[in-house]
Write an enzyme that holds these catalytic residues in place. Structure first.
Site, PDB file in Angstrom:
ATOM      1  N   LYS A  40       0.868  -1.184   0.000  1.00 44.89           N
ATOM      2  CA  LYS A  40       0.000   0.000   0.000  1.00 44.89           C
ATOM      3  C   LYS A  40       0.899   1.226   0.000  1.00 44.89           C
ATOM      4  O   LYS A  40       1.504   1.569   1.017  1.00 44.89           O
ATOM      5  CB  LYS A  40      -0.919   0.010   1.228  1.00 44.89           C
ATOM      6  CG  LYS A  40      -1.937   1.145   1.191  1.00 44.89           C
ATOM      7  CD  LYS A  40      -2.803   1.167   2.420  1.00 44.89           C
ATOM      8  CE  LYS A  40      -3.950   2.179   2.257  1.00 44.89           C
ATOM      9  NZ  LYS A  40      -3.487   3.532   1.894  1.00 44.89           N
ATOM     10  N   GLU A  98      -2.274   3.903  -8.046  1.00 42.82           N
ATOM     11  CA  GLU A  98      -1.782   4.902  -7.093  1.00 42.82           C
ATOM     12  C   GLU A  98      -0.921   5.914  -7.828  1.00 42.82           C
ATOM     13  O   GLU A  98      -0.004   5.541  -8.570  1.00 42.82           O
ATOM     14  CB  GLU A  98      -0.960   4.214  -6.000  1.00 42.82           C
ATOM     15  CG  GLU A  98      -0.824   5.026  -4.731  1.00 42.82           C
ATOM     16  CD  GLU A  98      -2.070   4.966  -3.846  1.00 42.82           C
ATOM     17  OE1 GLU A  98      -2.121   5.709  -2.857  1.00 42.82           O
ATOM     18  OE2 GLU A  98      -2.994   4.184  -4.166  1.00 42.82           O
ATOM     19  N   LYS A 102      -7.190  -3.619   3.850  1.00 42.44           N
ATOM     20  CA  LYS A 102      -5.946  -2.863   4.021  1.00 42.44           C
ATOM     21  C   LYS A 102      -5.450  -3.084   5.445  1.00 42.44           C
ATOM     22  O   LYS A 102      -6.218  -3.003   6.405  1.00 42.44           O
ATOM     23  CB  LYS A 102      -6.147  -1.375   3.732  1.00 42.44           C
ATOM     24  CG  LYS A 102      -7.188  -0.670   4.581  1.00 42.44           C
ATOM     25  CD  LYS A 102      -7.337   0.783   4.155  1.00 42.44           C
ATOM     26  CE  LYS A 102      -8.482   1.467   4.913  1.00 42.44           C
ATOM     27  NZ  LYS A 102      -8.710   2.852   4.456  1.00 42.44           N
TER      28      LYS A 102
END
Length: 521
Positions: free
Chosen positions: A224, A269, A391
């Site tokens: 992440k 992202e 997450k």
């Protein structure tokens, strides 16, 4: 205008999401076109008009109210529009001007004539209507309604699917008459937008205990990254880059737009990347919100897209497919793109959740926030659907800091000191290192507000300096070097996680302890 003012007041003082949606749906049902569509545009931030600046409002009010009285009132209230609405002399003339008439004149009145126009309108409105009018004029409603919540209210009003509403949203324009006609059982509007935004799939937080009940063989994991979630859409020769909430941010990232040489929609992202090195979030933040980017900025802060999913590709909708099949299609798609601008988020090898925990605890890059965990069979579903994507963020960094300054909040917090600046010791001097306005409970907010009122030692406009006695534990997600801050650092998502009444200010952390948390250059 009266109904719009009543709506804003109800929204500002309604904490529950379900009740906010009910208020909005009731307003849409009771309000004719075009007023309800203009209200929706104001709530979503899509009302195109010349924003009235705070300096202009201060100039206007200075002609009617004593400057010292206004300064004291503004310090107490904490919100400029609310202060002017309450302190403005005189009362309403009994006429209720339609919302569309007020919007049209704000859009069409020359800048030089705005002071006289606004003064005349304030003279004829009630206090609650003045507040709504000023919020409308400045473009900052601050009533606890996001653009997505407002769109959800339209969907609820018409019994529509929010995902369908969001997919056509960028092809619609205020006052959205075709949208409301659809909500009232008319035909679905044909979106005129090229390369539209599609609602994104969201993850749910997890931890080791929750993962223990799942079979790791059913999942994949990837890093992440600390960037911003974006959707890159290129269709019919039109290229757009959207934030996760559907805001078009293409203008700020022409280097990424130029590299979107494909036909489809990618999820990923957005990062600033120099070669193989991902830059801290602070570097990306310097480019966010810009309407144009200089050549020097493009060279010094090159943006790139790290993709981890594909929604559409070459005219085919891949969202119903399981993640494993979409991943295979994504891997093939990325091979055709410029690797300097668009690359693939790598999957992490693991057999057990303990391995994932070890990766999460010690990532190879300080710009990594944690790990993402995705079910191999998961289709791409709009919204936050439990059981599909998770997450698992790294534990936050913590410091014990001393409160230095406080400022009143906005909206329902306008009566409380809720924005707090805190500092750490640099030798025998306290140096400001950050500002936080959330993390505490309502009871803790009231306690902090009482402390500020009882311990103010100086005032700087709306800001109060307090005795450096209150210690708070501050949690934050990351730390970057920043020449703009006196401390030399900027915290990522700081929040007050605990009030440390058990700790004297002299035992708060030193600045050196914070600096040691910085990632290596």
């Amino acid at each position: 205008m009266g109904d719009f003012a009543d709506l804003l007041e109800r929204l500002a003082f309604t904490p529950r999401r379900s009740l906010k949606l009910a208020h909005l749906a009731g307003y849409f049902a009771a309000t004719p076109d075009p007023d309800r569509g203009l209200a929706l545009a104001a709530l979503t931030g899509d009302l195109d008009q010349r924003a009235v600046t705070p300096s202009l409002l201060r100039k206007i009010v200075s002609g009617r109210v004593d400057a010292e009285l206004f300064a004291l009132s503004y310090d107490f209230v904490g919100d400029l529009a609310e202060t002017i609405a309450l302190i403005w002399p005189g009362g309403a003339d009994g006429r209720d001007v339609p919302l569309h008439a007020l919007v049209e004149e704000l859009q069409n009145t020359p800048k030089a004539d705005l002071p006289a126009l606004i003064t005349a309108r304030l003279d004829g409105l009630s206090p609650s209507q003045r507040f709504a009018y000023l919020k409308l004029a400045t473009g900052g409603l601050r009533v606890g309604v996001s653009a997505r919540l407002a769109r959800q209210a339209v969907a609820d009003y018409g019994g529509l699917d929010l995902a369908e509403v969001e997919e056509i949203w960028h092809g619609l324009t205020p006052p959205y008459e075709s949208l409301f006609h659809w909500a009232e059982k008319g035909p679905k509007p044909v979106s005129a937008a090229l390369a539209p935004f599609r609602p994104v799939m969201l993850s749910t937080p997890t931890d080791a205990d929750a993962l223990a009940a799942l079979d790791p063989a059913d999942y994949v994991a990837e890093w992440k990254w600390d960037g911003i979630r974006v959707q890159a859409v290129s269709e019919g020769g039109t290229r757009r880059l959207y934030s996760r909430t559907g805001d078009d941010i293409s203008a700020a990232f022409p280097d990424v737009i130029a590299a979107m040489d494909f036909d489809g929609a990618l999820d990923g992202e957005l990062l600033v990347r120099r070669g193989d090195q991902v830059a801290p979030f602070n570097d990306l933040q310097t480019r966010l919100g810009r309407k144009r980017v200089s050549a020097a900025m493009l060279a010094s802060h090159p943006a790139a897209l790290r993709v981890y999913d594909v929604l559409l590709w070459q005219g085919r909708d891949l969202r119903p497919l399981p993640f494993a099949q979409r991943r295979a299609a994504l891997e093939a798609a990325v091979q055709t793109l410029d690797p300097a601008r668009i690359d693939l988020s790598a999957l992490l090898p693991f057999d057990t959740w303990d391995t994932v925990a070890a990766l999460r605890a010690a990532p190879h890059d300080a710009v990594i926030e944690g790990v993402m965990i995705k079910h191999r069979a998961s289709p791409y579903l709009a919204g936050r659907i439990k059981g599909h994507w998770f997450k698992w963020k790294r534990d936050p960094m913590l410091v014990d800091a001393v409160l230095l300054y406080a400022q009143r909040g906005h909206g329902k917090r306008s009566g409380y000191y809720s924005d707090f600046t805190f500092g750490l010791w640099d030798g025998d001097t306290l140096v400001p290192v950050g500002k936080a306005y959330f993390g505490f409970t309502d009871a803790e907010l009231k306690a902090l507000d009482r402390f500020v009122r009882d311990n103010t030692v100086d005032r700087f406009g709306p800001v109060r300096a307090v005795r450096p006695e209150k210690v708070v534990e501050v949690a934050f997600e990351g730390l970057n070097r920043s020449p703009r801050h006196k401390s030399g650092v900027a915290m990522r998502f700081p929040r007050i996680s605990r009030i440390r009444d058990d700790k004297p200010a002299s035992e708060a952390d030193q600045l050196d302890a914070l600096l040691r948390m910085l990632p290596p250059q």
